[in-house]
Motif scaffolding. Structure first.
Motif, PDB file in Angstrom:
ATOM      1  N   CYS A 139     -14.174   7.613  -2.306  1.00  0.00           N
ATOM      2  CA  CYS A 139     -13.447   6.809  -3.303  1.00  0.00           C
ATOM      3  C   CYS A 139     -12.367   5.905  -2.716  1.00  0.00           C
ATOM      4  N   PHE A 140     -12.234   5.850  -1.407  1.00  0.00           N
ATOM      5  CA  PHE A 140     -11.185   5.021  -0.802  1.00  0.00           C
ATOM      6  C   PHE A 140     -11.749   4.255   0.384  1.00  0.00           C
ATOM      7  N   PRO A 141     -11.541   2.931   0.421  1.00  0.00           N
ATOM      8  CA  PRO A 141     -10.942   2.040  -0.591  1.00  0.00           C
ATOM      9  C   PRO A 141     -11.852   1.858  -1.810  1.00  0.00           C
ATOM     10  N   ALA A 142     -11.429   0.972  -2.704  1.00  0.00           N
ATOM     11  CA  ALA A 142     -12.146   0.758  -3.952  1.00  0.00           C
ATOM     12  C   ALA A 142     -13.230  -0.300  -3.765  1.00  0.00           C
ATOM     13  N   ASP A 158       0.695   6.462  -7.071  1.00  0.00           N
ATOM     14  CA  ASP A 158      -0.667   6.778  -7.497  1.00  0.00           C
ATOM     15  C   ASP A 158      -0.728   7.856  -8.573  1.00  0.00           C
ATOM     16  N   CYS A 193     -11.864  10.734  -6.078  1.00  0.00           N
ATOM     17  CA  CYS A 193     -11.447   9.892  -7.196  1.00  0.00           C
ATOM     18  C   CYS A 193     -10.467  10.685  -8.072  1.00  0.00           C
ATOM     19  N   HIS A 253     -10.446   5.307  -9.626  1.00  0.00           N
ATOM     20  CA  HIS A 253      -9.649   4.925  -8.463  1.00  0.00           C
ATOM     21  C   HIS A 253      -8.163   4.974  -8.762  1.00  0.00           C
ATOM     22  N   HIS A 271      -5.864   2.389  -3.883  1.00  0.00           N
ATOM     23  CA  HIS A 271      -7.238   2.121  -3.431  1.00  0.00           C
ATOM     24  C   HIS A 271      -7.554   0.626  -3.551  1.00  0.00           C
ATOM     25  N   SER A 314      -8.220  -2.271  -0.593  1.00  0.00           N
ATOM     26  CA  SER A 314      -9.381  -3.162  -0.599  1.00  0.00           C
ATOM     27  C   SER A 314      -8.958  -4.615  -0.411  1.00  0.00           C
ATOM     28  N   HIS A 355       0.899   3.831  -3.004  1.00  0.00           N
ATOM     29  CA  HIS A 355       0.443   5.185  -2.665  1.00  0.00           C
ATOM     30  C   HIS A 355       1.366   6.233  -3.273  1.00  0.00           C
ATOM     31  N   LYS A 365     -15.285   3.859   2.902  1.00  0.00           N
ATOM     32  CA  LYS A 365     -15.395   4.892   1.875  1.00  0.00           C
ATOM     33  C   LYS A 365     -16.094   6.138   2.425  1.00  0.00           C
ATOM     34  N   TRP A 385       0.826  -1.200   0.000  1.00  0.00           N
ATOM     35  CA  TRP A 385       0.000   0.000   0.000  1.00  0.00           C
ATOM     36  C   TRP A 385       0.860   1.250   0.000  1.00  0.00           C
TER      37      TRP A 385
END
Length: 237
Positions: free
Chosen positions: A154-157, A38, A125, A205, A209, A213, A35, A118, A31
């Motif tokens: 929009c987070f997580p997906a 992204d 997003c 996403h 994200h 998930s 990140h 979320k 993650w």
């Protein structure tokens, strides 16, 4: 050189008490890594699509893999639910109905947990952000969000979670057909990856994200399996 590490890697890790401590640090590192990637990945996709999310309304992505994929996951859950309900009282089916019940609970809880997160995390997003087709400034996960920006979720997906939730098939097959447990895990990983990439291509996403998930879904699957295993041990004690 000692062969202990190789024996550890080749051992069939079936117990969640073994799987979770090893996998969570890996997912956490993944993650953090994604990140930081992204923006680079999202900008590359945005430019590749012509400085616009031209695939946002794609028939294949929006209707086939997004809406259709969600319906497929829901239909799979409903099918397992009906089959489990019909055979629940049958002693001959007890070997698979109990694992199936945990599978159903795990998939449902994973999707529900991601949906709840979320609403709490309030992250935008990609298509909402300045430089990626929108007009909002990027606000990080642990940063205070100005009220003037309005709500975001929009987070997580969620769509990726609809696929990753099926990593719980690993534990279902562990109890019903152990040699298929890795295939069950692969089904969940593949479904989540396809659903996640679909949404990234649409601008919905970021990569991290989807990884978040996966972490939520795997943690819940391991936790439910651990509780189920403990209860089964108490019954047979």
């Amino acid at each position: 050189m000692s062969s202990a590490p190789f024996r550890l890697l080749s051992r069939p890790l079936g117990q969640p008490s073994r799987l979770l401590p090893w996998s969570l640090p890996v997912l956490l590192l993944a993650w953090f890594a994604t990140h930081h990637l992204d923006m680079s990945v999202a900008r590359w996709l945005f430019h590749w699509e012509g400085d616009a999310w031209s695939l946002k309304r794609s028939l294949l992505l929006e209707h086939g893999l997004h809406r259709g994929g969600r319906l497929l996951s829901q239909a799979a859950w409903a099918s397992v639910f009906v089959a489990t309900l019909l055979h629940w009282r049958s002693p001959e089916s007890r070997a698979w109905t109990r694992p199936a019940a945990r599978l159903l609970l795990s998939v449902f809880a994973s999707v529900a947990c991601v949906a709840a997160l979320k609403a709490v995390t309030q992250m935008d997003c990609p298509w909402d952000l300045a430089g990626l087709g929108g007009d909002r400034a990027f606000i990080g996960l642990f940063e205070t969000r100005p009220a003037s920006l309005g709500p975001a979720a929009c987070f997580p997906a969620a769509h990726a979670a609809g696929g990753y939730a099926w990593v719980a098939l690993y534990f279902f097959f562990l109890h019903t057909a152990p040699r298929w447990r890795h295939a069950g895990l692969a089904i969940g990983l593949l479904a989540g990856a396809v659903f996640g990439l679909t949404q990234q291509l649409r601008g919905a996403h970021f990569l991290s994200h989807d990884v978040a998930s996966l972490a939520v879904c795997w943690t819940i699957a391991c936790a439910i399996e651990a509780v189920g295993a403990r209860r089964a041990a108490e019954v047979h004690a």
